[in-house]
Design a protein around this motif. Sequence first.
Motif, PDB file in Angstrom:
ATOM      1  N   THR A   1       0.827  -1.210   0.000  1.00 48.31           N
ATOM      2  CA  THR A   1       0.000   0.000   0.000  1.00 48.31           C
ATOM      3  C   THR A   1       0.856   1.252   0.000  1.00 48.31           C
ATOM      4  O   THR A   1       0.572   2.226  -0.716  1.00 48.31           O
ATOM      5  N   ILE A   2       1.931   1.242   0.775  1.00 48.31           N
ATOM      6  CA  ILE A   2       2.833   2.398   0.818  1.00 48.31           C
ATOM      7  C   ILE A   2       3.457   2.637  -0.554  1.00 48.31           C
ATOM      8  O   ILE A   2       3.553   3.775  -1.025  1.00 48.31           O
ATOM      9  N   LYS A   3       3.865   1.562  -1.225  1.00 48.99           N
ATOM     10  CA  LYS A   3       4.463   1.693  -2.559  1.00 48.99           C
ATOM     11  C   LYS A   3       3.440   2.166  -3.593  1.00 48.99           C
ATOM     12  O   LYS A   3       3.798   2.799  -4.583  1.00 48.99           O
ATOM     13  N   GLU A   4       2.178   1.848  -3.365  1.00 49.46           N
ATOM     14  CA  GLU A   4       1.116   2.227  -4.301  1.00 49.46           C
ATOM     15  C   GLU A   4       0.909   3.735  -4.363  1.00 49.46           C
ATOM     16  O   GLU A   4       0.509   4.274  -5.398  1.00 49.46           O
ATOM     17  N   PHE A   5       1.192   4.421  -3.244  1.00 48.15           N
ATOM     18  CA  PHE A   5       0.900   5.852  -3.170  1.00 48.15           C
ATOM     19  C   PHE A   5       2.111   6.674  -2.758  1.00 48.15           C
ATOM     20  O   PHE A   5       2.119   7.302  -1.686  1.00 48.15           O
ATOM     21  N   PRO A   6       3.146   6.715  -3.609  1.00 45.69           N
ATOM     22  CA  PRO A   6       4.285   7.592  -3.282  1.00 45.69           C
ATOM     23  C   PRO A   6       3.832   9.046  -3.266  1.00 45.69           C
ATOM     24  O   PRO A   6       3.071   9.491  -4.126  1.00 45.69           O
ATOM     25  N   GLY A   7       4.262   9.764  -2.274  1.00 48.79           N
ATOM     26  CA  GLY A   7       3.855  11.166  -2.153  1.00 48.79           C
ATOM     27  C   GLY A   7       2.720  11.364  -1.177  1.00 48.79           C
ATOM     28  O   GLY A   7       2.369  12.503  -0.866  1.00 48.79           O
ATOM     29  N   ALA A   8       2.148  10.261  -0.682  1.00 49.98           N
ATOM     30  CA  ALA A   8       1.069  10.353   0.311  1.00 49.98           C
ATOM     31  C   ALA A   8       1.549   9.818   1.652  1.00 49.98           C
ATOM     32  O   ALA A   8       2.471   9.007   1.722  1.00 49.98           O
ATOM     33  N   GLN A   9       0.927  10.306   2.693  1.00 57.53           N
ATOM     34  CA  GLN A   9       1.141   9.730   4.019  1.00 57.53           C
ATOM     35  C   GLN A   9       0.135   8.595   4.166  1.00 57.53           C
ATOM     36  O   GLN A   9      -1.074   8.831   4.176  1.00 57.53           O
ATOM     37  N   VAL A  10       0.617   7.376   4.245  1.00 53.38           N
ATOM     38  CA  VAL A  10      -0.273   6.224   4.341  1.00 53.38           C
ATOM     39  C   VAL A  10      -0.435   5.838   5.801  1.00 53.38           C
ATOM     40  O   VAL A  10       0.542   5.596   6.514  1.00 53.38           O
ATOM     41  N   ALA A  11      -1.675   5.801   6.248  1.00 50.63           N
ATOM     42  CA  ALA A  11      -1.995   5.403   7.618  1.00 50.63           C
ATOM     43  C   ALA A  11      -2.818   4.124   7.571  1.00 50.63           C
ATOM     44  O   ALA A  11      -3.500   3.842   6.586  1.00 50.63           O
ATOM     45  N   PHE A  12      -2.751   3.358   8.632  1.00 45.67           N
ATOM     46  CA  PHE A  12      -3.477   2.092   8.682  1.00 45.67           C
ATOM     47  C   PHE A  12      -4.403   2.094   9.886  1.00 45.67           C
ATOM     48  O   PHE A  12      -3.977   2.324  11.011  1.00 45.67           O
ATOM     49  N   GLY A  13      -5.683   1.874   9.594  1.00 50.54           N
ATOM     50  CA  GLY A  13      -6.670   1.893  10.657  1.00 50.54           C
ATOM     51  C   GLY A  13      -7.939   1.175  10.245  1.00 50.54           C
ATOM     52  O   GLY A  13      -8.021   0.582   9.170  1.00 50.54           O
ATOM     53  N   ASP A  14      -8.925   1.255  11.117  1.00 49.85           N
ATOM     54  CA  ASP A  14     -10.179   0.537  10.925  1.00 49.85           C
ATOM     55  C   ASP A  14     -11.326   1.546  10.886  1.00 49.85           C
ATOM     56  O   ASP A  14     -11.644   2.179  11.898  1.00 49.85           O
ATOM     57  N   VAL A  15     -11.954   1.697   9.716  1.00 45.36           N
ATOM     58  CA  VAL A  15     -13.032   2.673   9.573  1.00 45.36           C
ATOM     59  C   VAL A  15     -14.291   2.268  10.338  1.00 45.36           C
ATOM     60  O   VAL A  15     -15.194   3.089  10.519  1.00 45.36           O
ATOM     61  N   THR A  16     -14.369   1.034  10.777  1.00 42.56           N
ATOM     62  CA  THR A  16     -15.535   0.598  11.556  1.00 42.56           C
ATOM     63  C   THR A  16     -15.369   0.905  13.039  1.00 42.56           C
ATOM     64  O   THR A  16     -16.272   0.633  13.824  1.00 42.56           O
ATOM     65  N   ASP A  17     -14.224   1.481  13.410  1.00 43.34           N
ATOM     66  CA  ASP A  17     -13.922   1.754  14.816  1.00 43.34           C
ATOM     67  C   ASP A  17     -13.602   3.234  14.998  1.00 43.34           C
ATOM     68  O   ASP A  17     -12.624   3.738  14.445  1.00 43.34           O
ATOM     69  N   LEU A  18     -14.423   3.935  15.772  1.00 42.69           N
ATOM     70  CA  LEU A  18     -14.227   5.367  15.983  1.00 42.69           C
ATOM     71  C   LEU A  18     -12.881   5.673  16.627  1.00 42.69           C
ATOM     72  O   LEU A  18     -12.196   6.625  16.230  1.00 42.69           O
ATOM     73  N   GLY A  19     -12.494   4.863  17.595  1.00 46.53           N
ATOM     74  CA  GLY A  19     -11.215   5.075  18.276  1.00 46.53           C
ATOM     75  C   GLY A  19     -10.046   4.945  17.321  1.00 46.53           C
ATOM     76  O   GLY A  19      -9.095   5.735  17.362  1.00 46.53           O
ATOM     77  N   SER A  20     -10.109   3.962  16.471  1.00 51.22           N
ATOM     78  CA  SER A  20      -9.051   3.762  15.486  1.00 51.22           C
ATOM     79  C   SER A  20      -8.952   4.948  14.534  1.00 51.22           C
ATOM     80  O   SER A  20      -7.855   5.406  14.193  1.00 51.22           O
TER      81      SER A  20
END
Length: 310
Positions: free
Chosen positions: A143-162
């Motif tokens: 995923t990081i290689k897919e988007f050079p120039g972006a800040q890639v974060a990893f989280g869970d959209v089903t979880d508000l805390g995440s």
Amino acid sequence: MMQQSIAGNGLACRQHARSAGSPAMGPRRVQVVRPFQAASPAIATAPASSAACSPAVHDVQLQMPCVRSCNRRVVVRASSNTTAGAKQEYRSKPANQVTVLVVGPTGYIGRFVTKELIDRGYNVIALAREKAGIKGKMGKEDTIKEFPGAQVAFGDVTDLGSLRQTAFTQPVDVVVSCLASRTGGKKDSWLIDYQATKNVLDVAREKGASHFVLLSAICVQKPLLEFQRAKLKLEAELQAAGDITYSIVRPTAFFKSLAGQVQLVKDGKPYVMFGDGNLASCKPISERDLAKFMADCITRACLRYTAHAI
């Protein structure tokens, strides 16, 4: 734009219908047109629009065709809350000073949207799952290689805390949601098309984001399936929020969806359409053009408070 008869009423939506195995679409009379046979043409060219901001679109509130222009806004569905309008100073900043969060960046359209925003120079945060893509085949490094120039974060959209801990660790000006359920089934639709997207909206409002761009679908206008109902409910809540401006984009179908039919005809096989071809007509758009339009929604004031069929 072209108007193309296809095997389905908005292929982007029909693909969900097939994967969900829903009988809700009902029987359709199918007409088979043999290649090179004298028949009425299935393609009609629409008249060019003179709009400065966007092509001719369909106003959702009044259900009437209208043309929107950056110089003259024909129909605007504005919030009664003035808070949203007061937070639009990001529009006067250069792109590299505007932070845009993309949720669903590894999806079919999400990839094009994310790369378009990067190309325009925005400070892009791409929020993805740790195992993204179809069947989770993309790992973090992929995923990081897919988007050079972006800040890639990893989280869970089903979880508000995440979401709070991964996507909104810095001020976000604009959120672009390309979230979509994989199957279109009842559970998946309400979890992703509605609840996960609402989670992102709720945290965006909590953190003071100014604008929300939502990728929806044309078929929500006549909801028959669960994913359509889920998307429509989310649209309504976004429109009612009041403290954040929005742009809702409802694509009809993609040229990629039509490619299979074209290849069949090239191979000498029949072209299949429903009825006389008008039942399943659509105006397909390329993925890149759709991504460009969604990126335009960030800065063009005439695309605010509107739902666009494109």
